[in-house]
Structures are given as structure tokens and as C-alpha cells.
Design a protein around this motif. Structure first.
Motif, PDB file in Angstrom:
ATOM      1  N   PRO A  46      57.226  70.957  58.784  1.00  0.00           N
ATOM      2  CA  PRO A  46      56.200  70.094  58.166  1.00  0.00           C
ATOM      3  C   PRO A  46      54.887  70.866  58.004  1.00  0.00           C
ATOM      4  O   PRO A  46      54.452  71.557  58.930  1.00  0.00           O
ATOM      5  CB  PRO A  46      56.042  68.946  59.173  1.00  0.00           C
ATOM      6  CG  PRO A  46      57.320  68.938  59.954  1.00  0.00           C
ATOM      7  CD  PRO A  46      57.753  70.368  60.046  1.00  0.00           C
ATOM      8  N   LEU A  47      54.266  70.748  56.826  1.00  0.00           N
ATOM      9  CA  LEU A  47      53.003  71.469  56.605  1.00  0.00           C
ATOM     10  C   LEU A  47      51.934  70.519  56.092  1.00  0.00           C
ATOM     11  O   LEU A  47      52.215  69.478  55.518  1.00  0.00           O
ATOM     12  CB  LEU A  47      53.203  72.639  55.638  1.00  0.00           C
ATOM     13  CG  LEU A  47      53.457  72.380  54.146  1.00  0.00           C
ATOM     14  CD1 LEU A  47      52.155  72.157  53.385  1.00  0.00           C
ATOM     15  CD2 LEU A  47      54.198  73.555  53.521  1.00  0.00           C
ATOM     16  N   ARG A  48      50.669  70.920  56.308  1.00  0.00           N
ATOM     17  CA  ARG A  48      49.525  70.184  55.779  1.00  0.00           C
ATOM     18  C   ARG A  48      48.537  71.202  55.228  1.00  0.00           C
ATOM     19  O   ARG A  48      48.371  72.291  55.789  1.00  0.00           O
ATOM     20  CB  ARG A  48      48.839  69.342  56.860  1.00  0.00           C
ATOM     21  CG  ARG A  48      49.698  68.214  57.394  1.00  0.00           C
ATOM     22  CD  ARG A  48      49.845  67.071  56.402  1.00  0.00           C
ATOM     23  NE  ARG A  48      50.617  65.965  56.955  1.00  0.00           N
ATOM     24  CZ  ARG A  48      51.912  65.861  56.905  1.00  0.00           C
ATOM     25  NH1 ARG A  48      52.627  66.817  56.348  1.00  0.00           N
ATOM     26  NH2 ARG A  48      52.534  64.815  57.428  1.00  0.00           N
ATOM     27  N   PHE A  49      47.848  70.824  54.133  1.00  0.00           N
ATOM     28  CA  PHE A  49      46.902  71.710  53.454  1.00  0.00           C
ATOM     29  C   PHE A  49      45.544  71.021  53.367  1.00  0.00           C
ATOM     30  O   PHE A  49      45.442  69.890  52.868  1.00  0.00           O
ATOM     31  CB  PHE A  49      47.427  72.050  52.055  1.00  0.00           C
ATOM     32  CG  PHE A  49      46.452  72.795  51.179  1.00  0.00           C
ATOM     33  CD1 PHE A  49      45.746  73.892  51.671  1.00  0.00           C
ATOM     34  CD2 PHE A  49      46.251  72.411  49.863  1.00  0.00           C
ATOM     35  CE1 PHE A  49      44.846  74.581  50.862  1.00  0.00           C
ATOM     36  CE2 PHE A  49      45.364  73.098  49.045  1.00  0.00           C
ATOM     37  CZ  PHE A  49      44.651  74.184  49.548  1.00  0.00           C
ATOM     38  N   LEU A  50      44.502  71.681  53.876  1.00  0.00           N
ATOM     39  CA  LEU A  50      43.140  71.153  53.796  1.00  0.00           C
ATOM     40  C   LEU A  50      42.363  71.979  52.769  1.00  0.00           C
ATOM     41  O   LEU A  50      41.982  73.111  53.037  1.00  0.00           O
ATOM     42  CB  LEU A  50      42.444  71.227  55.159  1.00  0.00           C
ATOM     43  CG  LEU A  50      41.053  70.590  55.234  1.00  0.00           C
ATOM     44  CD1 LEU A  50      41.134  69.110  54.897  1.00  0.00           C
ATOM     45  CD2 LEU A  50      40.444  70.780  56.610  1.00  0.00           C
ATOM     46  N   PRO A  51      42.123  71.414  51.571  1.00  0.00           N
ATOM     47  CA  PRO A  51      41.444  72.176  50.512  1.00  0.00           C
ATOM     48  C   PRO A  51      39.942  72.272  50.750  1.00  0.00           C
ATOM     49  O   PRO A  51      39.376  71.567  51.596  1.00  0.00           O
ATOM     50  CB  PRO A  51      41.745  71.349  49.263  1.00  0.00           C
ATOM     51  CG  PRO A  51      41.909  69.953  49.756  1.00  0.00           C
ATOM     52  CD  PRO A  51      42.513  70.066  51.136  1.00  0.00           C
ATOM     53  N   GLN A  52      39.288  73.161  49.994  1.00  0.00           N
ATOM     54  CA  GLN A  52      37.837  73.325  50.085  1.00  0.00           C
ATOM     55  C   GLN A  52      37.117  72.012  49.830  1.00  0.00           C
ATOM     56  O   GLN A  52      36.094  71.716  50.451  1.00  0.00           O
ATOM     57  CB  GLN A  52      37.346  74.345  49.059  1.00  0.00           C
ATOM     58  CG  GLN A  52      37.703  75.796  49.363  1.00  0.00           C
ATOM     59  CD  GLN A  52      37.024  76.730  48.381  1.00  0.00           C
ATOM     60  OE1 GLN A  52      35.838  76.596  48.101  1.00  0.00           O
ATOM     61  NE2 GLN A  52      37.776  77.681  47.851  1.00  0.00           N
ATOM     62  N   ARG A  53      37.638  71.219  48.907  1.00  0.00           N
ATOM     63  CA  ARG A  53      36.922  70.019  48.471  1.00  0.00           C
ATOM     64  C   ARG A  53      36.973  68.889  49.498  1.00  0.00           C
ATOM     65  O   ARG A  53      36.237  67.906  49.381  1.00  0.00           O
ATOM     66  CB  ARG A  53      37.527  69.501  47.160  1.00  0.00           C
ATOM     67  CG  ARG A  53      37.464  70.495  46.020  1.00  0.00           C
ATOM     68  CD  ARG A  53      38.051  69.899  44.749  1.00  0.00           C
ATOM     69  NE  ARG A  53      39.418  69.431  44.935  1.00  0.00           N
ATOM     70  CZ  ARG A  53      40.489  70.214  44.859  1.00  0.00           C
ATOM     71  NH1 ARG A  53      40.351  71.504  44.618  1.00  0.00           N
ATOM     72  NH2 ARG A  53      41.705  69.724  45.020  1.00  0.00           N
TER      73      ARG A  53
END
Length: 549
Positions: free
Chosen positions: A404-411
């Protein structure tokens, strides 16, 4: 530590007051003076750093008090937005002078052209030299902003300020969105600055180039001589002394409580003894009454004295506690995020990204590796992370996550603005009870009513913590966490909180960042450079690239 810097004053804020239209108070009677040299203005999110720079620059008007500035002011805001159709010479503010020069060279000797040039006959040479100083020598004066990267546009705005030769230069988070190489150019420009410079930043390397630190806290500024490293050392000594004073004050408070209790016991014994003597009538009534009154007055004075001492001890304890900073840390001890050593986490095979970058052959991430993804602005770091997360489709090849992965973008646009912090977490963990969500949110410093705060009202640092909580508390728990420029717009306290959170995170980690000190602080185990293609690189090679480009 001092109230004002010792240098000659060029900016003076006297009894400065400012509130936002909704009544939120930022400053009330702020006294501040900035002198010649480089000053690092630091403070937690919401303390008013950017607001103070805007007030000095004249972009905001104070509600009370006055600001006096000796010299012209050059101001670089936190978010630089430029019209993509503008030419570089227009952004630099030399278009009219340059046009007049070219007209004179072509034979038009009109008075208007000579007036436009004035004494600035070398304006083109100075402009090109300034661009070269900032690593922008390859950009022609006739190109448009749409042809340069976001980081280059920030440096162009700085170049315009340097060309204007202001007496006072104000920089608000100037290294945000700058790649490693652009940062190095900006550091050199800051080091060479000889006038008055005030910089708001979370960038340790930049803050280590300043001459003094101005710590804005609870509406007041406290000054520390030296750079940020010297400030940290001084603050550590100061906080150790403050903690000692708390212990001394607590001991004194306990002693005063004991002495007051003893005083009450002595008074009670005296009353009992006096009543006994009165009952036995061993002395004349008038004498016993006089002694009774005298004992009551004496006991009352004694009790009042001890009560005053107790009150003073409480005040000293309160003052000592106030002097100790509350630096709570995020705790992310989530068992289901752990990844066993050797387990396959991510595989990239013959990956060609949308905008040209590629991953040749096969790349594999195994176990709880901590990867730093570095490279120039526009190299494709964000595109790579978005492709891995599934937000973008690859042109060729594939990216397969095995956990399982999660991505925290700049915005930080992962939150629903209309929902509370707790409700945002509940969206991603529908099976978790309300009590369980709130208990976990407390580890991210959202306690009690803070968990019910609407996402739209959060400050920059709070928004980051809430977004990180929403991802890490999601079900299933992420065993691969990807962060894109996570320290942008975070104050030093928030960066410290993020560091502590990532230290306790046990999954695999990929962080795209230009903030080298931050990357080194979170225990990176592998460095990857994206420069057309993805390749392994050492931290020493990264630093060498920064110093040579």
C-alpha cells in the motif's frame, strides 16, 4: 540574546499594531529595529513573519504605530507569479532604458532617449552580469517568462531587485521551489549582499549565512547574534536554564505550601491553647483578651505573609513555565507501516515519463529503504512520483507498487476543505471508530477541539500535519510513503516535527526535495538523481554538483 541588534538601524518599527479585517490580531505594540547586515527572521507558522515583511515593504498599512525605512526597499514575496508573456528585460525593469540605448546606437539622438538612459549606459552589461551571477547567463534579455522554469523565474525576480540596488532587501522564503543548483546561486548572492537584508526562511543553509537571528514569538522579537547554528546553541542553553528555573520554582512552591500549612497548624495550636487558658481563667480576663487579640493579629500577619509568599512562588513558576518552549513532536508508531528487510516494495520497468525522463532497465526498491530523489527544476521528479502513485500514465513501461502506498503532493490538496481534520481521516479509514481516530490524531498534535477544526482554516504547518495524518492513518496503512518537496512553506518547528514523524515511520520512503540538510536529517539510505535518466548518486556527489553548477 538582546532586544535590538547593535548595528546601525535602517528599519524601525515603533509601537506597531496590525489586525486582519476579521479582527484577528497579528501585532500589538511591536518594537523592532533592523540594521545593516543579514538578518534571519524566524518564527512558527502564523507568528506574522510574512506580514511584517509586507508592512515594511508598504504592501500593507499598519493599524497603529509607524515604520521608518532608510533607503529604497526591494521585496521578493513568497509566491512569485509572473506573466508568462513578459520579456526578461521587462521583468528586470530595464526595457525602456534598453530600448532608448538601442535607438541612440541606431542614430536617434532625441532628448527623450537620453533622458531615458540617464547615467545608466552599462545597463545591459550589468543585467547580463547579474543574470550570470545567479546562474541565468544562458537566458537572453529578449526571451519570455514562459520559456523559463519556475525556479528561474524566482531568480529573475531577484535579479531585478539586485539591479535596482535597493538599500533594503526583503526575501520571503526565497529558496522555495528552487533546485539544488539554483539554491547555491542564491546563497552566493546573499553572501555577497552588503546592505540591509531581512530573510524569512526555513532553509538551514541559507540561515547559516546570516549575521543575526530575529526570533518572532508571541508578538515580540528577540535577537540572537550569529547564524542559525549559533542561535540553536544559544537557545539550547537558554532552554536548559529555563527548565532548571522551573524545577527551582516547583521546589519553592512546595516549600511555601508546607510553610503555609505549618502556619495554619501553629495558629490552630495557639487558638486551642488560648481557649484552654481562657477556660481555666488562670489570668485576668482583660489580660487574656488582650493576648488573644495580639495572638490573632500576629497569626493573621503570619498567615498573610505565607499566603503572599505562596502567591509569589506560583507567579515565579508560571513565568518559568512560560519561558520553556512547548516543542511537541509528532509520533507515528504505527505497526502496520513496517516493511520487512528485503521485501519487494516497488518495481519500475523500462519507464518512460510523459515529459522525456526515463528509468532505463529495471529499478527495484526493497525493504524499508529511504530514498532521496534530487534533480533540477523540471527534471521530472514530480512527474515520476505521480506516475508511481497512478495519477499519471507512463508513455512506456510500468510502475508496480507491491505494498500500500500514499503520495503527499506539494500542493497538499489531499484534504476536503469543508470537512474537519477528524472527518478527513475518517474518509480514508471508514472502519475506524471516532475514539480511535481522535487518539491517533492526538499523536499528530490535533487534540480535543483541534481535531474538529475545518481544513480550510488551518495554517500552513497545521495543513501539512493534517494531510500527513490523513495519509498515514488511512486503511490499509501505507508501507510506501512518497513526499514531494515536503518542507516548502514549513517553519522550523514544523520541519522538526516532520523530521521526528519520519524518524518513527517504519515503511519505505521516497522524498523529492531540494532541502539537503533536511534529507540528511531523516536518515536517507539511497540517493537518486533524475537528470534525463534515473541514476544512483552519493550525498557527496550531490554537494559537489551543487557547488560546481
Amino acid at each position: 540574546m538582546s532586544t535590538f541588534p547593535a548595528s546601525h538601524t535602517s528599519i524601525t518599527c515603533t509601537a506597531l499594531g496590525f489586525s486582519w479585517p476579521d479582527g484577528t490580531e497579528v501585532f500589538d505594540g511591536l518594537q523592532a529595529a533592523f540594521g545593516t547586515g543579514r538578518t534571519g527572521l524566524i518564527g512558527v507558522n502564523g507568528s506574522g513573519k510574512s506580514t511584517l515583511l509586507k508592512l515594511i515593504a508598504g504592501e500593507l498599512n499598519p493599524g497603529e504605530g509607524a515604520i521608518r525605512v532608510a533607503g529604497d526597499v526591494g521585496y521578493l514575496p513568497q509566491n512569485v507569479t509572473l506573466d508568462t508573456g513578459l520579456r526578461v528585460d521587462v521583468v528586470l525593469g530595464i526595457a525602456e532604458t534598453r530600448a532608448a540605448l538601442h535607438a541612440i546606437e541606431a542614430g536617434d539622438a532625441s532628448e527623450a532617449n537620453f533622458t531615458a538612459v540617464g547615467d545608466d549606459w552599462d545597463v545591459e552589461e550589468r543585467a547580463i552580469a547579474t543574470l550570470d551571477q545567479l546562474g541565468l547567463g544562458h537566458i537572453g534579455l529578449d526571451r519570455t517568462i514562459g520559456e523559463v522554469s519556475g525556479g528561474e523565474s524566482v531568480l529573475l525576480r531577484l535579479a531585478a531587485l539586485l539591479l535596482g540596488r535597493p538599500g533594503v532587501l526583503l526575501l520571503d522564503e526565497p529558496t522555495n521551489n528552487l533546485d539544488l543548483y539554483a539554491r547555491r546561486r542564491l546563497y552566493a548572492a546573499v553572501e555577497a549582499w552588503s546592505g540591509v537584508l531581512v530573510v524569512v526562511s526555513h532553509d538551514r543553509e541559507l540561515l547559516d549565512l546570516v549575521d543575526q537571528i530575529a526570533d518572532l514569538r508571541t508578538g515580540e522579537i528577540v535577537w540572537y547574534g550569529g547564524n542559525f547554528s549559533a542561535y540553536e546553541e544559544a537557545l539550547a542553553v537558554e532552554q536548559e536554564a529555563a527548565e532548571r528555573m522551573v524545577r527551582v520554582a516547583e521546589t519553592d512552591l512546595k516549600r511555601q505550601k508546607r510553610e503555609l500549612a505549618d502556619a495554619h497548624m501553629k495558629l490552630a495550636r495557639r487558638v486551642r491553647y488560648g481557649n484552654k487558658m481562657y477556660a481555666q481563667k488562670r489570668e485576668p480576663k482583660i489580660v487574656m483578651n488582650a493576648r488573644k487579640r495580639e495572638a490573632q493579629v500576629s497569626a493573621g500577619k503570619h498567615r498573610i505573609m505565607h499566603e503572599e509568599k505562596l502567591s509569589q512562588a506560583k507567579e515565579r513558576l508560571d513565568e518559568a513555565v512560560d519561558a520553556v518552549r512547548d516543542d511537541d513532536e509528532i509520533r507515528v508508531d504505527l505497526p502496520y507501516t513496517a516493511v520487512p528487510p528485503g521485501r519487494s516494495v516497488l518495481t519500475l520497468s523500462g519507464l518512460m515519463l510523459r515529459y522525456g525522463a526515463e528509468v532505463q532497465g529495471e529499478f527495484e526498491l526493497r525493504g524499508p529503504e529511504r530514498i532521496a530523489l534530487v534533480g533540477r527544476n523540471g527534471a521530472g521528479k514530480t512527474t515520476l512520483l505521480r506516475t508511481i502513485s497512478g495519477e499519471l500514465a507512463a508513455q512506456e513501461g510500468e510502475a508496480v507498487a507491491h505494498v500500500p502506498l500514499r503520495f503527499l503532493p506539494q500542493r497538499l490538496d489531499v484534504l476536503d476543505e469543508k470537512l474537519s481534520v477528524a472527518e478527513n481521516v475518517a474518509l480514508r479509514a471508514p472502519d475506524a471508530t471516532n475514539n480511535r481516530i481522535r487518539a491517533r490524531l492526538a499523536r499528530f498534535l490535533f487534540k480535543g477541539a483541534k481535531a474538529d477544526q475545518q481544513a480550510a482554516t488551518l495554517s500552513g504547518g497545521e495543513r501539512f500535519r493534517a494531510a500527513l495524518a490523513a495519509l498515514l492513518l488511512a486503511e490499509p496503512a501505507p508501507q510506501l510513503l512518497m513526499l514531494d518537496e515536503p518542507t516548502n512553506n514549513l517553519d522550523m518547528a514544523s520541519v522538526k516535527q516532520l523530521t521526528s514523524a519520519l524518524e518513527s515511520y517504519e515503511g519505505a520512503l521516497i522524498v523529492a526535495s531540494h532541502d539537503l540538510p533536511f534529507l540528511e536529517s531523516i536518515g536517507i539510505t539511497r540517493w537518486l538523481l533524475l537528470d534525463g535518466k534515473l541514476q544512483d548518486i552519493t550525498a557527496e556527489e550531490v554537494r559537489e554538483l551543487m557547488s560546481t553548477r
